[in-house]
Design a protein around this motif. Structure first.
Motif, PDB file in Angstrom:
ATOM      1  N   PRO A  81       0.802  -1.228   0.000  1.00 37.83           N
ATOM      2  CA  PRO A  81       0.000   0.000   0.000  1.00 37.83           C
ATOM      3  C   PRO A  81       0.830   1.271   0.000  1.00 37.83           C
ATOM      4  N   VAL A  82       2.050   1.207   0.491  1.00 35.85           N
ATOM      5  CA  VAL A  82       2.909   2.389   0.505  1.00 35.85           C
ATOM      6  C   VAL A  82       3.249   2.809  -0.925  1.00 35.85           C
ATOM      7  N   PHE A  83       3.505   1.837  -1.785  1.00 36.53           N
ATOM      8  CA  PHE A  83       3.789   2.134  -3.184  1.00 36.53           C
ATOM      9  C   PHE A  83       2.531   2.486  -3.970  1.00 36.53           C
ATOM     10  N   GLY A  84       1.374   2.020  -3.531  1.00 36.22           N
ATOM     11  CA  GLY A  84       0.142   2.317  -4.252  1.00 36.22           C
ATOM     12  C   GLY A  84       0.187   1.791  -5.670  1.00 36.22           C
ATOM     13  N   ALA A  85      -0.094   2.671  -6.638  1.00 38.13           N
ATOM     14  CA  ALA A  85      -0.123   2.276  -8.044  1.00 38.13           C
ATOM     15  C   ALA A  85       1.269   1.992  -8.605  1.00 38.13           C
ATOM     16  N   ALA A 126      22.030   3.531  12.537  1.00 36.41           N
ATOM     17  CA  ALA A 126      20.611   3.510  12.197  1.00 36.41           C
ATOM     18  C   ALA A 126      20.021   4.916  12.291  1.00 36.41           C
ATOM     19  N   PHE A 127      18.929   5.124  11.570  1.00 36.27           N
ATOM     20  CA  PHE A 127      18.196   6.390  11.625  1.00 36.27           C
ATOM     21  C   PHE A 127      16.762   6.095  12.028  1.00 36.27           C
ATOM     22  N   TRP A 128      16.214   6.937  12.883  1.00 31.00           N
ATOM     23  CA  TRP A 128      14.830   6.786  13.317  1.00 31.00           C
ATOM     24  C   TRP A 128      14.155   8.145  13.255  1.00 31.00           C
ATOM     25  N   GLY A 129      12.929   8.177  12.756  1.00 24.51           N
ATOM     26  CA  GLY A 129      12.198   9.429  12.680  1.00 24.51           C
ATOM     27  C   GLY A 129      10.714   9.198  12.907  1.00 24.51           C
ATOM     28  N   LYS A 130      10.036  10.198  13.428  1.00 23.50           N
ATOM     29  CA  LYS A 130       8.607  10.098  13.746  1.00 23.50           C
ATOM     30  C   LYS A 130       7.833  11.129  12.925  1.00 23.50           C
ATOM     31  N   ASP A 131       6.771  10.688  12.294  1.00 20.53           N
ATOM     32  CA  ASP A 131       5.880  11.553  11.513  1.00 20.53           C
ATOM     33  C   ASP A 131       6.655  12.382  10.483  1.00 20.53           C
ATOM     34  N   LEU A 132       7.569  11.726   9.758  1.00 17.35           N
ATOM     35  CA  LEU A 132       8.315  12.422   8.715  1.00 17.35           C
ATOM     36  C   LEU A 132       7.402  12.667   7.507  1.00 17.35           C
ATOM     37  N   LEU A 133       7.522  13.857   6.924  1.00 19.25           N
ATOM     38  CA  LEU A 133       6.723  14.212   5.762  1.00 19.25           C
ATOM     39  C   LEU A 133       7.402  13.733   4.481  1.00 19.25           C
ATOM     40  N   PHE A 134       6.653  12.982   3.670  1.00 22.60           N
ATOM     41  CA  PHE A 134       7.096  12.565   2.348  1.00 22.60           C
ATOM     42  C   PHE A 134       5.992  12.937   1.354  1.00 22.60           C
ATOM     43  N   GLU A 135       6.307  13.797   0.404  1.00 23.49           N
ATOM     44  CA  GLU A 135       5.326  14.183  -0.615  1.00 23.49           C
ATOM     45  C   GLU A 135       5.497  13.240  -1.798  1.00 23.49           C
ATOM     46  N   GLU A 149       0.418  14.335   0.294  1.00 20.06           N
ATOM     47  CA  GLU A 149       1.066  14.616   1.578  1.00 20.06           C
ATOM     48  C   GLU A 149       0.928  13.382   2.471  1.00 20.06           C
ATOM     49  N   THR A 150       2.061  12.732   2.788  1.00 15.77           N
ATOM     50  CA  THR A 150       2.026  11.530   3.625  1.00 15.77           C
ATOM     51  C   THR A 150       3.034  11.655   4.759  1.00 15.77           C
ATOM     52  N   TYR A 151       2.746  10.933   5.838  1.00 17.16           N
ATOM     53  CA  TYR A 151       3.621  10.954   7.013  1.00 17.16           C
ATOM     54  C   TYR A 151       3.916   9.520   7.445  1.00 17.16           C
ATOM     55  N   PHE A 152       5.157   9.313   7.913  1.00 24.88           N
ATOM     56  CA  PHE A 152       5.583   7.973   8.313  1.00 24.88           C
ATOM     57  C   PHE A 152       6.488   8.033   9.544  1.00 24.88           C
ATOM     58  N   ASP A 153       6.338   7.024  10.405  1.00 24.31           N
ATOM     59  CA  ASP A 153       7.381   6.705  11.386  1.00 24.31           C
ATOM     60  C   ASP A 153       8.324   5.740  10.681  1.00 24.31           C
ATOM     61  N   VAL A 154       9.625   6.012  10.749  1.00 22.87           N
ATOM     62  CA  VAL A 154      10.580   5.194   9.994  1.00 22.87           C
ATOM     63  C   VAL A 154      11.729   4.741  10.881  1.00 22.87           C
ATOM     64  N   SER A 155      12.244   3.550  10.569  1.00 24.93           N
ATOM     65  CA  SER A 155      13.455   3.024  11.190  1.00 24.93           C
ATOM     66  C   SER A 155      14.321   2.458  10.077  1.00 24.93           C
ATOM     67  N   ILE A 208      11.923  -0.259   8.115  1.00 29.72           N
ATOM     68  CA  ILE A 208      10.610  -0.595   8.663  1.00 29.72           C
ATOM     69  C   ILE A 208       9.846   0.711   8.827  1.00 29.72           C
ATOM     70  N   VAL A 209       8.677   0.788   8.210  1.00 27.02           N
ATOM     71  CA  VAL A 209       7.918   2.039   8.243  1.00 27.02           C
ATOM     72  C   VAL A 209       6.496   1.782   8.729  1.00 27.02           C
ATOM     73  N   THR A 210       5.885   2.831   9.253  1.00 26.95           N
ATOM     74  CA  THR A 210       4.472   2.796   9.633  1.00 26.95           C
ATOM     75  C   THR A 210       3.846   4.098   9.173  1.00 26.95           C
ATOM     76  N   GLU A 211       2.852   4.021   8.303  1.00 30.26           N
ATOM     77  CA  GLU A 211       2.225   5.245   7.810  1.00 30.26           C
ATOM     78  C   GLU A 211       1.331   5.843   8.888  1.00 30.26           C
ATOM     79  N   THR A 212       1.526   7.137   9.130  1.00 26.47           N
ATOM     80  CA  THR A 212       0.759   7.845  10.157  1.00 26.47           C
ATOM     81  C   THR A 212      -0.027   9.016   9.567  1.00 26.47           C
ATOM     82  N   THR A 213      -0.211   9.009   8.245  1.00 27.21           N
ATOM     83  CA  THR A 213      -0.845  10.130   7.557  1.00 27.21           C
ATOM     84  C   THR A 213      -2.216  10.460   8.140  1.00 27.21           C
ATOM     85  N   GLU A 214      -3.047   9.468   8.301  1.00 32.56           N
ATOM     86  CA  GLU A 214      -4.414   9.701   8.779  1.00 32.56           C
ATOM     87  C   GLU A 214      -4.416  10.344  10.158  1.00 32.56           C
TER      88      GLU A 214
END
Length: 277
Positions: free
Chosen positions: A105-109, A144-153, A162-168, A185-191
């Motif tokens: 689902p992250v890649f979508g189409a 390693a890099f870790w980020g919370k609610d990173l914006l990826f357009e 406009e999407t947001y992800f927690d990433v490791s 490892i990512v978790t989409e937090t957009t909603e």
């Protein structure tokens, strides 16, 4: 002749003995076909993506056939495929893309065409702005890099989103000891992120409008509040009937909000001051 016959019988006996030892110890010379099914057991299971990896002609990708993949890559792929977490692996100098079912689902189409592509092609819209630097930093530092609610357009359904992800992002070391890949490892937090932001807008509207003393104040405060939340309200038009029975129009747009406000107020003032009005 007797001596030659004895040597021949001895050679035959020795050959039989060596063959027997080889069978007993299950010794065999590997065949020269690197992509036999028996060599792809690390791609077994894992749902749709494992099946796609088995069918894909990897010789046309930067990684080459799976039969020649290093053990570090094989082991990493065998871990990500059955996982329920959203995982993508970037491997090698081209950051070639491999991902599991949960990541689809992250890649979508873009799915399934993204499988086996270099990272710069799979995520072209964010490669130069953010993603390449994050991945290259993990490879360069080995940390390693870790980020919370990173914006990826990203553009995964034909439009910029406009999407947001927690990433490791974790380094994967190869046989040489150097970092060969990045295990993400990512978790989409957009909603959640957008939902919380819009609830904040509604809260601000209620709190600030409580201080209004007139209809004009209420409209002005609402307009200012919307202008401060332009990511969620890209266009708004205020039409207010004032005490002098004149209509005041207020445009709130995402770009040049302050300039639009000043221009609108100036126009209203000139209209009121004009003779005969």
């Amino acid at each position: 002749a007797g001596l030659l016959g004895a040597c021949s019988r001895y050679s035959d006996t020795l050959l039989v003995s060596v063959t027997s030892v080889a069978v007993l110890h299950n010794l065999r010379i590997p065949e020269s076909t690197p992509d036999r099914p028996s060599d792809l057991t690390f791609l077994q299971g894992g749902g749709e993506m494992a099946a796609r990896m088995r069918r894909l002609d990897w010789s046309k990708t930067p990684l080459g056939p799976p039969g020649v993949w290093p053990q570090s890559l094989r082991s990493t792929v065998s871990m990500l495929l059955p996982s329920r977490a959203q995982i993508i692996l970037f491997w090698g100098p081209e950051f070639t893309v491999l991902y599991n079912d949960a990541y689809r689902p992250v890649f979508g189409a873009k799915h399934p065409q993204a499988l086996g592509l270099p990272g710069r092609e799979a995520w072209s819209e964010i490669w130069g702005s953010i993603l390449h630097e994050l991945l290259a930093g993990v490879v360069r530092t080995g940390e390693a890099f870790w980020g919370k609610d990173l914006l990826f357009e990203v553009e995964r359904y034909g439009f910029l989103e406009e999407t947001y992800f927690d990433v490791s992002y974790d380094p994967v070391r190869g046989e040489s000891g150097g970092v060969e890949g990045v295990y993400c490892i990512v978790t989409e937090t957009t909603e959640r992120v957008i939902g919380e932001r819009r609830m904040t807008l509604l809260k601000d509207l209620a709190e600030r409008n409580a201080t209004a003393r007139t209809e004009h104040d209420a409209c002005r405060i609402a307009t200012d509040t919307l202008a401060a939340h332009s990511p969620d309200v890209t266009f708004a038009l205020r039409n207010h009937k004032g005490a002098e029975q004149r209509y005041e129009q207020k445009l709130v747009a995402q770009s040049a909000l302050d300039d639009a406000e000043s221009a609108q107020e100036g126009a209203q003032n000139r209209k009121r001051a004009a003779p005969g009005q």
